[in-house]
Design a protein around this motif. Structure first.
Motif: not given
Length: 432
Positions: A184-211
């Motif tokens: 359940p803890g890992l599942l919650l973390g993954l779903l939070l990350m999925a929501l974060v990605y959706a919000l980032v795309v919707r609000r057009e954030y693109d703050a990345r660090e070079p690998f």
């Protein structure tokens, strides 16, 4: 139902009134017990009963886990493992869309092995996470929402202080409950990350660090000792080499040796952490001791039986009964701290779940997940107040910011309620 309402009002109403007046939860529970004893429903003050329950409420090998894990979290914070984890998480996922926001969730998942308390995560890591996101151009809303929601992962992924308290009161295995929280803890973390990605795309954030492979390598080396700590606990329990309590002791010794090797743990620093964790341990174990008396009074009043009959009058289906209990916990969690809610409600609810055939290990994870959501729920969600203190946001801004993040938490909670195997599968792998 009328009798249940009267006894419930006397038993819980007195407690909540004292708690709302600002009394510590242990004192409020103790005074409630005295009120019940001198009421028409009691048999007078029985000093022998009080002293016996306070003594034997703490006479448990399982309770030794509390000082070990509290000390473990303090030592790991003391030697700077928080910063090492955050640096590694940044190097790992910082190059992806919304990377720094994903770092927030990932760091909390790793940090969960250090504190086991949502408030410790929100206060300790929340300030760092919030400032990092703001520095990368994220608005207050998403920065606050991610920092607050990711903090509740801590008490679900082992080690977890709320799980230890539940295990003691429910007389269940800490090891099984630790393992039950992993999926359940890992599942919650993954779903939070999925929501974060959706919000980032919707609000057009693109703050990345070079690998940077070199940075990833160096940060991993720096964080390896911290990452290894929860692995020692989980793998040790799974393999049967030691119990959850023994795992806490082994981990404390391990972290002390790492701290000495880092050159960041002195004799004076170790003394201070031992002293402060002893104070925290006393506070928690005193609550547990009074909760033993509180639970006995509840049994004498037949409150669990009356509650079970009340729920049984509505539904006898385990899932239906569990959903009704979840609704109760959602309400309680909005105005009561997690440890307090667990110590008060577990003695009352255990007979209910036994009557309806709900697995106690499964119920423990459902209970903690539900109470974690309460920490984020207005008007009294404690994490909301913590974020207000450690950031530059107002309480109103914090409340609005966390609303979108209820969705993944509710989804995980519903999945765990409907599919008990999400919580019980991993514990089933334990030897014996």
């Amino acid at each position: 139902m009328m009798e249940l309402a009267i006894i419930g009002l006397l038993f819980l109403g007195t407690l909540l009134a004292l708690y709302a007046a600002g009394m510590p939860v242990a004192v409020a529970m103790g005074l409630t017990c005295l009120v019940i004893m001198v009421s028409p429903y009691g048999d007078g003050i029985n000093y022998g009963l009080i002293s016996t329950q306070l003594l034997f409420g703490l006479n448990s090998f399982t309770l030794l886990a509390i000082p070990f894990y509290l000390l473990l979290g303090r030592l790991m914070n003391h030697i700077g493992m928080t910063q090492r984890i955050f640096r590694f998480a940044g190097a790992l996922v910082g190059q992806f869309r919304g990377g720094i926001a994903q770092v927030n969730v990932l760091a909390s998942m790793i940090f969960s092995g250090m504190s086991g308390l949502a408030l410790a995560d929100a206060a300790g890591l929340g300030r760092v996470e919030y400032r990092a996101m703001r520095d990368h151009g994220y608005d207050k809303g998403i920065s606050l929402g991610v920092s607050g929601s990711s903090a509740i992962i801590g008490p679900i992924i082992p080690p977890s202080v709320p799980i230890i308290i539940y295990a003691v009161l429910a007389e269940e295995s800490i090891g099984e409950l630790f393992l039950a929280g992993i999926v359940p803890g890992l599942l919650l973390g993954l779903l939070l990350m999925a929501l974060v990605y959706a919000l980032v795309v919707r609000r057009e954030y693109d703050a990345r660090e070079p690998f940077d492979p070199e940075e990833l390598k160096e940060s991993f080396i720096g964080a390896a000792a911290a990452i290894l700590t929860p692995l020692i606990i989980v793998l040790g329990i799974l393999s049967g080499y030691f119990t959850a309590t023994e795992a806490g002791a082994v981990s404390v010794v391990y972290v002390i040796l790492v701290g000495i090797a880092y050159g960041e743990l002195t004799a004076g620093g170790l003394y201070r952490e031992l002293r402060d964790s002893a104070v925290e341990t006393f506070s928690l174990t005193f609550i547990v001791a009074v909760a033993a008396l509180y639970g006995l009074i509840a049994l004498q009043l037949q409150l669990p039986t009356l509650l079970a009959e009340g729920i049984g009058a509505v539904t006898t289906d385990p899932v239906g009964a569990l959903l009704l209990i979840v609704l109760l916990l959602l309400v309680v969690g909005t105005f009561m701290e997690t440890i307090a809610a667990i110590t008060i409600l577990v003695p009352i609810l255990l007979p209910v779940i036994e009557l309806t055939g709900i697995d106690p290990v499964h119920f423990g994870i459902v209970m903690i997940l539900t109470l974690m959501l309460g920490l984020l729920t207005p008007p009294f969600g404690v994490i909301l107040f913590v974020l207000e203190k450690v950031t530059d946001a107002s309480l109103e801004e914090v409340m609005y910011a966390v609303i979108p993040f209820y969705l993944p938490i509710l989804v995980v909670l519903l999945l765990v309620v409907l599919f008990p195997g999400l919580a019980t599968y991993v514990p089933g792998l334990m030897p014996g």
